[in-house]
Design a protein around this motif. Structure first.
Motif, PDB file in Angstrom:
ATOM      1  N   LYS A   1     -40.082   0.993  11.218  1.00 57.72           N
ATOM      2  CA  LYS A   1     -39.417   2.219  10.775  1.00 57.72           C
ATOM      3  C   LYS A   1     -38.541   1.993   9.551  1.00 57.72           C
ATOM      4  O   LYS A   1     -38.113   2.925   8.890  1.00 57.72           O
ATOM      5  N   ILE A   2     -38.234   0.729   9.264  1.00 56.02           N
ATOM      6  CA  ILE A   2     -37.442   0.406   8.087  1.00 56.02           C
ATOM      7  C   ILE A   2     -38.374   0.322   6.879  1.00 56.02           C
ATOM      8  O   ILE A   2     -39.437  -0.275   6.936  1.00 56.02           O
ATOM      9  N   SER A   3     -37.975   0.908   5.797  1.00 51.40           N
ATOM     10  CA  SER A   3     -38.805   0.896   4.587  1.00 51.40           C
ATOM     11  C   SER A   3     -38.799  -0.496   3.972  1.00 51.40           C
ATOM     12  O   SER A   3     -37.846  -0.911   3.328  1.00 51.40           O
ATOM     13  N   LEU A   4     -39.883  -1.217   4.204  1.00 49.39           N
ATOM     14  CA  LEU A   4     -39.952  -2.598   3.732  1.00 49.39           C
ATOM     15  C   LEU A   4     -40.934  -2.782   2.585  1.00 49.39           C
ATOM     16  O   LEU A   4     -40.765  -3.661   1.753  1.00 49.39           O
ATOM     17  N   GLY A   5     -41.970  -1.944   2.551  1.00 53.26           N
ATOM     18  CA  GLY A   5     -43.022  -2.165   1.574  1.00 53.26           C
ATOM     19  C   GLY A   5     -43.783  -3.432   1.940  1.00 53.26           C
ATOM     20  O   GLY A   5     -43.862  -3.827   3.099  1.00 53.26           O
ATOM     21  N   LYS A   6     -44.330  -4.093   0.946  1.00 53.46           N
ATOM     22  CA  LYS A   6     -45.055  -5.346   1.169  1.00 53.46           C
ATOM     23  C   LYS A   6     -44.074  -6.506   1.075  1.00 53.46           C
ATOM     24  O   LYS A   6     -43.681  -6.930   0.001  1.00 53.46           O
ATOM     25  N   SER A   7     -43.650  -7.019   2.223  1.00 56.13           N
ATOM     26  CA  SER A   7     -42.654  -8.096   2.243  1.00 56.13           C
ATOM     27  C   SER A   7     -42.844  -8.961   3.478  1.00 56.13           C
ATOM     28  O   SER A   7     -43.628  -8.635   4.369  1.00 56.13           O
TER      29      SER A   7
ATOM     30  N   CYS B   1     -38.273 -14.744  -5.936  1.00 53.18           N
ATOM     31  CA  CYS B   1     -38.034 -14.104  -4.641  1.00 53.18           C
ATOM     32  C   CYS B   1     -36.539 -14.016  -4.347  1.00 53.18           C
ATOM     33  O   CYS B   1     -35.725 -14.762  -4.879  1.00 53.18           O
ATOM     34  N   GLY B   2     -36.214 -13.114  -3.480  1.00 54.62           N
ATOM     35  CA  GLY B   2     -34.847 -12.952  -2.977  1.00 54.62           C
ATOM     36  C   GLY B   2     -34.935 -12.267  -1.633  1.00 54.62           C
ATOM     37  O   GLY B   2     -35.933 -11.594  -1.329  1.00 54.62           O
ATOM     38  N   SER B   3     -33.954 -12.440  -0.812  1.00 57.79           N
ATOM     39  CA  SER B   3     -33.997 -11.844   0.519  1.00 57.79           C
ATOM     40  C   SER B   3     -32.993 -10.708   0.643  1.00 57.79           C
ATOM     41  O   SER B   3     -31.944 -10.708  -0.015  1.00 57.79           O
ATOM     42  N   GLN B   4     -33.337  -9.754   1.485  1.00 54.70           N
ATOM     43  CA  GLN B   4     -32.480  -8.600   1.745  1.00 54.70           C
ATOM     44  C   GLN B   4     -32.083  -8.586   3.215  1.00 54.70           C
ATOM     45  O   GLN B   4     -32.924  -8.753   4.104  1.00 54.70           O
ATOM     46  N   LEU B   5     -30.805  -8.402   3.476  1.00 54.37           N
ATOM     47  CA  LEU B   5     -30.301  -8.345   4.841  1.00 54.37           C
ATOM     48  C   LEU B   5     -30.618  -6.982   5.442  1.00 54.37           C
ATOM     49  O   LEU B   5     -30.220  -5.941   4.913  1.00 54.37           O
ATOM     50  N   LEU B   6     -31.346  -6.982   6.574  1.00 51.91           N
ATOM     51  CA  LEU B   6     -31.705  -5.737   7.249  1.00 51.91           C
ATOM     52  C   LEU B   6     -30.794  -5.429   8.423  1.00 51.91           C
ATOM     53  O   LEU B   6     -30.594  -4.267   8.777  1.00 51.91           O
ATOM     54  N   GLY B   7     -30.239  -6.465   9.036  1.00 53.44           N
ATOM     55  CA  GLY B   7     -29.356  -6.273  10.182  1.00 53.44           C
ATOM     56  C   GLY B   7     -28.883  -7.612  10.705  1.00 53.44           C
ATOM     57  O   GLY B   7     -29.457  -8.658  10.392  1.00 53.44           O
ATOM     58  N   SER B   8     -27.823  -7.599  11.493  1.00 54.00           N
ATOM     59  CA  SER B   8     -27.272  -8.843  12.032  1.00 54.00           C
ATOM     60  C   SER B   8     -26.710  -8.613  13.431  1.00 54.00           C
ATOM     61  O   SER B   8     -26.421  -7.481  13.836  1.00 54.00           O
ATOM     62  N   VAL B   9     -26.559  -9.721  14.161  1.00 55.70           N
ATOM     63  CA  VAL B   9     -25.998  -9.674  15.509  1.00 55.70           C
ATOM     64  C   VAL B   9     -25.361 -11.029  15.805  1.00 55.70           C
ATOM     65  O   VAL B   9     -25.799 -12.056  15.268  1.00 55.70           O
TER      66      VAL B   9
ATOM     67  N   ALA C   1     -28.072  -2.363  11.834  1.00 56.15           N
ATOM     68  CA  ALA C   1     -28.762  -2.185  10.562  1.00 56.15           C
ATOM     69  C   ALA C   1     -27.775  -1.997   9.424  1.00 56.15           C
ATOM     70  O   ALA C   1     -26.712  -1.398   9.592  1.00 56.15           O
ATOM     71  N   THR C   2     -28.121  -2.530   8.262  1.00 58.64           N
ATOM     72  CA  THR C   2     -27.247  -2.404   7.091  1.00 58.64           C
ATOM     73  C   THR C   2     -27.444  -1.077   6.378  1.00 58.64           C
ATOM     74  O   THR C   2     -26.550  -0.598   5.684  1.00 58.64           O
ATOM     75  N   SER C   3     -28.614  -0.475   6.542  1.00 50.70           N
ATOM     76  CA  SER C   3     -28.886   0.806   5.889  1.00 50.70           C
ATOM     77  C   SER C   3     -28.721   1.946   6.883  1.00 50.70           C
ATOM     78  O   SER C   3     -28.835   1.762   8.097  1.00 50.70           O
ATOM     79  N   LYS C   4     -28.434   3.117   6.376  1.00 51.69           N
ATOM     80  CA  LYS C   4     -28.267   4.295   7.213  1.00 51.69           C
ATOM     81  C   LYS C   4     -29.633   4.915   7.481  1.00 51.69           C
ATOM     82  O   LYS C   4     -30.294   5.417   6.585  1.00 51.69           O
ATOM     83  N   ASN C   5     -30.028   4.839   8.754  1.00 46.56           N
ATOM     84  CA  ASN C   5     -31.325   5.386   9.128  1.00 46.56           C
ATOM     85  C   ASN C   5     -31.144   6.692   9.894  1.00 46.56           C
ATOM     86  O   ASN C   5     -30.048   7.038  10.325  1.00 46.56           O
ATOM     87  N   ASN C   6     -32.229   7.420  10.034  1.00 45.39           N
ATOM     88  CA  ASN C   6     -32.216   8.618  10.852  1.00 45.39           C
ATOM     89  C   ASN C   6     -31.768   8.270  12.259  1.00 45.39           C
ATOM     90  O   ASN C   6     -32.128   7.232  12.810  1.00 45.39           O
ATOM     91  N   GLU C   7     -30.934   9.112  12.870  1.00 45.73           N
ATOM     92  CA  GLU C   7     -30.400   8.840  14.200  1.00 45.73           C
ATOM     93  C   GLU C   7     -31.503   8.704  15.236  1.00 45.73           C
ATOM     94  O   GLU C   7     -31.308   8.110  16.289  1.00 45.73           O
ATOM     95  N   ASP C   8     -32.668   9.304  14.969  1.00 44.73           N
ATOM     96  CA  ASP C   8     -33.776   9.241  15.922  1.00 44.73           C
ATOM     97  C   ASP C   8     -34.531   7.920  15.831  1.00 44.73           C
ATOM     98  O   ASP C   8     -35.359   7.613  16.684  1.00 44.73           O
ATOM     99  N   VAL C   9     -34.253   7.133  14.786  1.00 45.03           N
ATOM    100  CA  VAL C   9     -34.928   5.852  14.604  1.00 45.03           C
ATOM    101  C   VAL C   9     -34.152   4.752  15.332  1.00 45.03           C
ATOM    102  O   VAL C   9     -32.956   4.578  15.122  1.00 45.03           O
ATOM    103  N   LYS C  10     -34.849   4.026  16.182  1.00 43.48           N
ATOM    104  CA  LYS C  10     -34.197   2.949  16.924  1.00 43.48           C
ATOM    105  C   LYS C  10     -33.887   1.785  15.995  1.00 43.48           C
ATOM    106  O   LYS C  10     -34.670   1.481  15.092  1.00 43.48           O
ATOM    107  N   PRO C  11     -32.747   1.129  16.204  1.00 49.29           N
ATOM    108  CA  PRO C  11     -32.405  -0.023  15.351  1.00 49.29           C
ATOM    109  C   PRO C  11     -33.342  -1.190  15.634  1.00 49.29           C
ATOM    110  O   PRO C  11     -33.902  -1.301  16.729  1.00 49.29           O
ATOM    111  N   PRO C  12     -33.518  -2.083  14.660  1.00 51.99           N
ATOM    112  CA  PRO C  12     -34.391  -3.247  14.878  1.00 51.99           C
ATOM    113  C   PRO C  12     -33.828  -4.139  15.977  1.00 51.99           C
ATOM    114  O   PRO C  12     -32.613  -4.239  16.170  1.00 51.99           O
TER     115      PRO C  12
END
Length: 202
Positions: A24-30, A102-110, A133-144
């Motif tokens: 559900k997170i917009s990742l593209g080809k990664s 290349c570079g990495s993007q933080l999607l979430g942490s715990v 999650a680091t980005s603001k997603n739709n409330e209906d989307v479950k976090p990773p």
């Protein structure tokens, strides 16, 4: 003066199993990978990266990092107060001037405290860790979420006689060498642990 302490053998194991709710997170080809930060005493920590998997795959790692070390009861108690930080990251490779940049993007942490593992049945846990999650997603989307297993085994203690000495102000390490520390790890352990854990992951 001479100090007699009980020394225990400690085995720690961290397993990165699989992820979900990532599509559900917009990742593209990664590619996706997990970055772990493990506390090693003296306000130090080791950074470890899992293998990279395609974001379009089944999101399955099943990768294990392990650590064997020696420590006193004081150092074990210190370890219980530490936390392992897990980061879910994506990496993209861009061809620039014939090279892949290349570079990495933080999607979430715990964060998972070692204390939870020590106080669990058989001193091991396996659970779905919900990543903030680091980005603001739709409330209906479950976090990773990533399924993580952690295990600790403390073997019987043995007696160890050693010479206790105060921190020598003339020591160039300024205490970093562990000459007056009860930390599980000495300064020399950091790179050795990082190398050993990386080899286990291959």
């Amino acid at each position: 003066m001479e100090d007699t302490q009980d020394i225990s053998s400690i085995s720690c194991e961290i397993q990165i199993i699989r992820a979900k709710n990532v599509e559900k997170i917009s990742l593209g080809k990664s590619n996706l990978f997990i970055r772990c930060y493990l506390p090693t005493g003296n306000n130090q920590r080791v950074k470890l990266n899992s293998q990279e998997i395609s974001s379009k795959s089944d999101l399955f790692w099943d990768e294990t990092f392990s650590l064997d070390c020696m420590g006193t009861q004081d150092s074990i108690n210190m370890m219980k107060q530490g936390k392992v930080v897990f980061e879910l990251r994506s990496r993209k490779y861009l061809p620039i001037f014939g090279k892949n940049i290349c570079g990495s993007q933080l999607l979430g942490s715990v964060e998972i405290p070692w204390k939870i593992v020590f106080e669990s049945t058989e001193m091991e846990i396996e659970e779905w860790a919900i990543f903030m999650a680091t980005s603001k997603n739709n409330e209906d989307v479950k976090p990773p979420a990533v399924k993580i297993a952690m295990k600790v085994k403390v073997n019987e203690a043995t007696k160890n006689n050693r010479l206790r000495r105060p921190w020598d102000e003339s020591c160039a390490c300024k205490g970093y060498c562990g000459c007056n520390s009860s930390s599980i790890f000495s300064a020399d352990d950091y790179e050795i642990f990082a190398l050993g854990a990386t080899l286990d992951a291959l």
